[in-house]
Design a protein around this motif. Structure first.
Motif, PDB file in Angstrom:
ATOM      1  N   ASP A 192       0.812  -1.357   0.224  1.00 30.55           N
ATOM      2  CA  ASP A 192      -0.137   0.237  -0.044  1.00 30.55           C
ATOM      3  C   ASP A 192       0.897   0.715  -0.294  1.00 30.55           C
ATOM      4  OD1 ASP A 192      -2.021   1.928   1.024  1.00 30.55           O
ATOM      5  OD2 ASP A 192      -2.578   0.894   2.321  1.00 30.55           O
ATOM      6  N   VAL A 193       0.903   1.886  -1.010  1.00 37.44           N
ATOM      7  CA  VAL A 193       2.013   2.818  -1.345  1.00 37.44           C
ATOM      8  C   VAL A 193       1.304   4.303  -2.186  1.00 37.44           C
ATOM      9  CG1 VAL A 193       2.386   1.830  -3.382  1.00 37.44           C
ATOM     10  CG2 VAL A 193       4.830   3.330  -1.633  1.00 37.44           C
ATOM     11  N   MET A 194       2.114   5.103  -1.696  1.00 37.53           N
ATOM     12  CA  MET A 194       1.761   5.943  -2.955  1.00 37.53           C
ATOM     13  C   MET A 194       2.881   6.986  -3.409  1.00 37.53           C
ATOM     14  SD  MET A 194      -0.567   8.362  -0.330  1.00 37.53           S
ATOM     15  CE  MET A 194       0.718   8.573   0.672  1.00 37.53           C
ATOM     16  N   ILE A 195       3.164   7.148  -4.598  1.00 41.28           N
ATOM     17  CA  ILE A 195       4.412   7.409  -5.159  1.00 41.28           C
ATOM     18  C   ILE A 195       4.445   9.147  -6.036  1.00 41.28           C
ATOM     19  CG2 ILE A 195       5.792   6.555  -7.094  1.00 41.28           C
ATOM     20  CD1 ILE A 195       4.786   3.380  -7.506  1.00 41.28           C
ATOM     21  N   GLY A 196       5.320   9.620  -5.509  1.00 40.81           N
ATOM     22  CA  GLY A 196       4.462  11.180  -6.036  1.00 40.81           C
ATOM     23  C   GLY A 196       4.197  10.944  -7.766  1.00 40.81           C
ATOM     24  N   ALA A 197       3.357  11.569  -8.055  1.00 41.60           N
ATOM     25  CA  ALA A 197       2.968  12.791  -9.919  1.00 41.60           C
ATOM     26  C   ALA A 197       4.243  12.963 -10.795  1.00 41.60           C
ATOM     27  CB  ALA A 197       2.651  13.592 -10.177  1.00 41.60           C
ATOM     28  N   ASP A 198       5.561  13.205 -10.594  1.00 45.53           N
ATOM     29  CA  ASP A 198       6.452  12.546 -10.922  1.00 45.53           C
ATOM     30  C   ASP A 198       7.483  11.550 -11.184  1.00 45.53           C
ATOM     31  OD1 ASP A 198       6.158  15.699 -11.628  1.00 45.53           O
ATOM     32  OD2 ASP A 198       7.305  16.251 -10.749  1.00 45.53           O
ATOM     33  N   ASP A 199       7.192  10.513 -10.351  1.00 47.09           N
ATOM     34  CA  ASP A 199       7.717   9.078 -10.080  1.00 47.09           C
ATOM     35  C   ASP A 199       6.585   8.524 -10.836  1.00 47.09           C
ATOM     36  OD1 ASP A 199      10.108   9.627  -9.039  1.00 47.09           O
ATOM     37  OD2 ASP A 199      10.076   9.480  -6.582  1.00 47.09           O
ATOM     38  N   ALA A 200       5.704   9.014 -10.571  1.00 47.78           N
ATOM     39  CA  ALA A 200       4.916   7.966 -11.054  1.00 47.78           C
ATOM     40  C   ALA A 200       4.974   7.767 -13.044  1.00 47.78           C
ATOM     41  CB  ALA A 200       3.195   8.099 -11.084  1.00 47.78           C
ATOM     42  N   LYS A 201       4.927   9.563 -13.423  1.00 44.89           N
ATOM     43  CA  LYS A 201       5.406   9.418 -14.919  1.00 44.89           C
ATOM     44  C   LYS A 201       6.824   8.217 -15.110  1.00 44.89           C
ATOM     45  CE  LYS A 201       3.119  13.576 -15.152  1.00 44.89           C
ATOM     46  NZ  LYS A 201       3.462  15.413 -15.120  1.00 44.89           N
ATOM     47  N   ARG A 202       8.140   8.496 -14.386  1.00 44.16           N
ATOM     48  CA  ARG A 202       8.777   7.914 -14.329  1.00 44.16           C
ATOM     49  C   ARG A 202       8.352   6.402 -14.297  1.00 44.16           C
ATOM     50  NH1 ARG A 202      13.647   7.908 -10.475  1.00 44.16           N
ATOM     51  NH2 ARG A 202      14.298   7.406 -11.235  1.00 44.16           N
TER      52      ARG A 202
END
Length: 222
Positions: free
Chosen positions: A82-92
């Motif tokens: 269960d994790v949140m990934i920042g928007a910029d990292d999600a794009k990566r």
């Protein structure tokens, strides 16, 4: 929030799932919990979701619990990821997955609350910092299907564009899945939308003075 564990799914599925929810990520970087993509496991599905408070989208991928390294399945989970990934990292992650041959699996592993490792079968990987905080419980915001509504609802054009972007992200070849809109109980109620079988979302309406006036002005012309 960062439940440790791992998920694995085909690269093409991961890339499409992230692309379909990214339009709904908040651009407000002072609120990291909604300037992020949330990845979790729930009721036999890998859920990837995002919200900006005005729209939201949840993409699901059926998966099974991992029991051994030898099992052959399209998607699996292990532990309580269960994790949140920042928007910029999600794009990566999306770009990383797009660079992988479609059927090869990509694994996201969270071994502590500060980092997530994204790995492809042949060993290439990227490391991401996770986002701390609590992602909104957006499932509870989805209203049940109404028996009826009062015949009109208005949406901001920018929010409608996000829904279109989600649909385009899920296209197969030249085929774009239809967007099905389910109006709420009245013009002020959230509207649920689905795109294909594996994405559900919500759209907040906007208030319009005299909503029927524009349509009424066409009387006698149509």
């Amino acid at each position: 929030m960062s439940g440790v564990g791992a998920i694995s799914l085909p690269a093409v599925t991961l890339a499409r799932a992230i692309a379909s929810v990214l339009p709904h990520v908040s651009k407000d970087k002072t609120r990291p919990s909604i300037n992020s993509v949330h990845v979790r496991v729930s009721r036999g599905h890998i859920m990837i979701e995002a919200t900006d408070r005005y729209t939201m989208a949840i993409h699901r991928t059926p998966a099974v619990a991992k029991v051994s390294d030898d099992q052959v399945v399209d998607a699996w989970w292990d532990g309580d990821l269960d994790v949140m990934i920042g928007a910029d990292d999600a794009k990566r992650v999306m770009v990383f997955a797009k660079g992988v041959v479609g059927a090869l699996p990509v694994t996201i592993t969270v071994s502590n609350e500060d980092r997530a490792d994204v790995t492809v079968a042949y060993g290439e990987s990227i490391c991401l910092r996770t986002v701390h905080g609590d992602f909104p419980n957006i499932e509870r915001l989805v209203p049940p299907a109404p028996d009826q509504h009062d015949g009109h609802v208005a949406f901001g054009a920018g929010n409608m564009a996000k829904v279109t972007a989600s649909a385009l992200a899920l296209k197969q070849g030249k085929d774009v899945p239809p967007v099905v809109m389910l109006a709420g109980k009245n013009a002020a109620s959230p509207c649920v939308f689905t795109i294909g079988d594996d994405l559900i979302g919500m759209l907040m309406p906007v208030r319009v003075d005299e909503p029927r006036a524009a349509r009424a002005s066409w009387s006698g012309l149509l």
